[in-house]
Design a protein around this motif. Structure first.
Motif, mmCIF file in Angstrom:
data_model
loop_
_atom_site.group_PDB
_atom_site.id
_atom_site.type_symbol
_atom_site.label_atom_id
_atom_site.label_comp_id
_atom_site.label_asym_id
_atom_site.label_seq_id
_atom_site.Cartn_x
_atom_site.Cartn_y
_atom_site.Cartn_z
ATOM 1 N N UNK A 72 26.245 -89.273 -113.597
ATOM 2 C CA UNK A 72 27.123 -88.736 -114.632
ATOM 3 C C UNK A 72 27.861 -89.555 -114.779
ATOM 4 N N UNK A 73 28.232 -89.817 -116.382
ATOM 5 C CA UNK A 73 29.068 -90.722 -116.656
ATOM 6 C C UNK A 73 30.175 -90.318 -117.332
ATOM 7 N N UNK A 74 30.528 -88.715 -117.670
ATOM 8 C CA UNK A 74 31.669 -88.333 -117.798
ATOM 9 C C UNK A 74 32.700 -88.527 -116.518
ATOM 10 N N UNK A 75 32.083 -88.218 -114.663
ATOM 11 C CA UNK A 75 32.919 -88.600 -113.939
ATOM 12 C C UNK A 75 33.222 -90.571 -113.794
ATOM 13 N N UNK A 76 32.717 -91.166 -114.497
ATOM 14 C CA UNK A 76 32.936 -92.261 -114.191
ATOM 15 C C UNK A 76 33.944 -93.064 -115.851
ATOM 16 N N UNK A 77 34.642 -94.274 -115.350
ATOM 17 C CA UNK A 77 34.279 -95.282 -116.835
ATOM 18 C C UNK A 77 33.197 -96.215 -116.288
ATOM 19 N N UNK A 123 30.989 -87.517 -124.241
ATOM 20 C CA UNK A 123 31.454 -88.435 -123.039
ATOM 21 C C UNK A 123 30.337 -89.729 -123.019
ATOM 22 N N UNK A 124 29.788 -88.795 -122.004
ATOM 23 C CA UNK A 124 28.310 -89.349 -121.785
ATOM 24 C C UNK A 124 27.725 -90.570 -122.627
ATOM 25 N N UNK A 125 27.585 -89.694 -123.511
ATOM 26 C CA UNK A 125 26.221 -90.724 -125.030
ATOM 27 C C UNK A 125 28.029 -91.714 -125.625
ATOM 28 N N UNK A 126 29.267 -91.748 -125.554
ATOM 29 C CA UNK A 126 29.905 -92.903 -125.991
ATOM 30 C C UNK A 126 29.454 -93.606 -124.944
ATOM 31 N N UNK A 127 29.655 -93.692 -123.309
ATOM 32 C CA UNK A 127 29.908 -94.707 -122.580
ATOM 33 C C UNK A 127 28.495 -95.416 -122.699
ATOM 34 N N UNK A 128 27.261 -94.805 -123.251
ATOM 35 C CA UNK A 128 26.351 -96.059 -123.108
ATOM 36 C C UNK A 128 26.774 -97.475 -124.130
ATOM 37 N N UNK A 129 27.240 -97.108 -125.147
ATOM 38 C CA UNK A 129 28.001 -97.959 -126.512
ATOM 39 C C UNK A 129 28.614 -99.038 -125.089
ATOM 40 N N UNK A 178 18.486 -86.833 -129.723
ATOM 41 C CA UNK A 178 20.163 -88.483 -129.192
ATOM 42 C C UNK A 178 19.570 -89.490 -128.281
ATOM 43 N N UNK A 179 18.717 -89.287 -127.641
ATOM 44 C CA UNK A 179 17.706 -90.424 -126.903
ATOM 45 C C UNK A 179 17.422 -91.420 -127.787
ATOM 46 N N UNK A 180 16.491 -90.861 -128.700
ATOM 47 C CA UNK A 180 15.959 -91.751 -129.539
ATOM 48 C C UNK A 180 16.456 -92.481 -130.379
ATOM 49 N N UNK A 181 17.716 -91.166 -130.479
ATOM 50 C CA UNK A 181 18.586 -91.931 -131.710
ATOM 51 C C UNK A 181 19.270 -93.195 -131.521
ATOM 52 N N UNK A 182 19.764 -93.341 -130.034
ATOM 53 C CA UNK A 182 20.213 -94.439 -129.283
ATOM 54 C C UNK A 182 19.540 -95.100 -128.622
ATOM 55 N N UNK A 183 18.407 -95.285 -128.545
ATOM 56 C CA UNK A 183 17.701 -96.228 -128.261
ATOM 57 C C UNK A 183 17.400 -96.437 -127.111
#
Length: 357
Positions: A72-77, A123-129, A178-183
């Motif tokens: 759960x990415x928003x809970x973590x840096x 926040x979760x999608x930004x964490x992927x980059x 979103x998953x498709x766009x993010x690859x």
């Protein structure tokens, strides 16, 4: 295989099934062991941080991939996520780590980061980059304790050159796109959607990959399914009905709790559920339990399981993550893994990956 993480009655050895099933998966040729992240509930309560158990399993397995489903990415840096899983990557010899990233929806989880609940999807999608950058050895900017902006990299550096990533989708079509766009790859389930709906959303995912310039065929779609392969269907129903119903009750209670707080989206639609009487809840649970057993699981004899695998493959699923955390005994679950293992092999016509060889 995927551990849903309901807390077992045995207080003396709560993680024995995890260790025994992981050893069996490693021996039988399953591809991966998925470890979820906790809700503050019996639903997922064994897994406050999947990297902790993944680190333990890194020393007891030799070939199975060790995956988080989901962080759960928003809970973590992202720095903490990347460094913890880099440790697992090092402990496991490299090439065995993968993460699915989720935005979270259980409001109580966000006691750890209450200010990030409203922005959790972004926040979760930004964490992927940032995760990709950190894994590749690049630095990210942060403010330090004295207020200065500094750039940091993770330690230890991972052994693997790439970090396989999934995005967790509960059924909202926007998440598939979103998953498709993010690859990324895609992790989903059949709570709130059926196979027909899922097939349409997988097409959205493939189309979005192509539009974004990613190979539309290279992304992996992983579907979580409750699993208990038995001698016959009646045996599976007897063994699975009560724990499956308990699981679905926990899921429904979380849905109702989040709906009351305006937070839950199921199948892309916000739930607006009235207060339900206990009689209505019981009737709903009976219906859901039967439907899941018949149409949304790998619960039953091997021929029933194979038919389900053929159906999910036809819908566009590449891999099944077997939810195996219930059964009348630990040995019963391990026997199920033995029965199911041949269906993971390429020579079995119609089979898709079930944490496969």
């Amino acid at each position: 295989m995927f551990f849903a993480g309901s807390v077992p009655a045995d207080r003396t050895d709560r993680y024995r099934l995890v260790h025994d099933a992981a050893a069996a998966a490693d021996r039988l040729g399953y591809e991966a062991i998925w470890l979820p992240e906790r809700h503050f509930d019996v639903f997922g309560g064994l897994f406050p941080n999947p990297s902790v158990l993944a680190a333990a399993l890194a020393g007891t397995t030799t070939r199975c991939h060790l995956r988080a489903g989901s962080v759960v990415a928003p809970l973590h840096d992202p720095i903490r996520i990347a460094e913890e899983w880099s440790v697992v990557d090092n402990l496991s010899g490299g090439g065995r780590v993968g993460l699915s990233i989720g935005s979270g929806w259980n409001t109580n989880d966000f006691v750890l980061a209450p200010d990030r609940y409203e922005t959790r999807v972004a926040d979760s999608r930004a964490s992927i980059a940032e995760l990709r950058a950190l894994w590749a050895g690049r630095r990210v900017a942060r403010r330090n304790g004295s207020g200065r902006t500094v750039e940091v990299a993770i330690q230890p550096p991972p052994l693997s050159s790439e970090l396989p990533l999934w995005l967790t989708a509960s059924g909202n079509p926007d998440t598939f796109i979103a998953a498709g766009r993010l690859g990324t790859n895609l992790l989903t389930h059949l709570l709130g959607q059926d196979l027909g709906e899922l097939a349409g959303k997988i097409k959205l995912y493939r189309d979005a990959r192509a539009t974004a310039g990613h190979d539309p065929g290279s992304g992996r779609v992983t579907l979580m399914l409750h699993t208990l392969a038995t001698a016959d269907d009646a045996q599976a129903w007897t063994a699975a009905r009560a724990p499956l119903r308990s699981y679905l009750r926990s899921a429904l209670e979380l849905e109702l709790r989040a709906s009351a707080g305006g937070g839950r989206v199921s199948g892309g639609r916000r739930l607006a559920l009235p207060a339900l009487s206990e009689a209505v809840v019981e009737e709903l649970l009976d219906e859901r339990t039967r439907r899941f057993f018949d149409d949304a699981s790998l619960l039953g004899a091997v021929p029933k399981c194979l038919a389900m695998l053929e159906a999910v493959a036809a819908a566009g699923v590449d891999e099944v993550a077997c939810l195996i955390d219930f059964g009348p005994s630990r040995q019963f679950v391990l026997d199920s893994l033995n029965r199911l293992a041949p269906l993971a092999r390429p020579e079995v016509e119609g089979a898709v990956n079930v944490g496969t060889p």
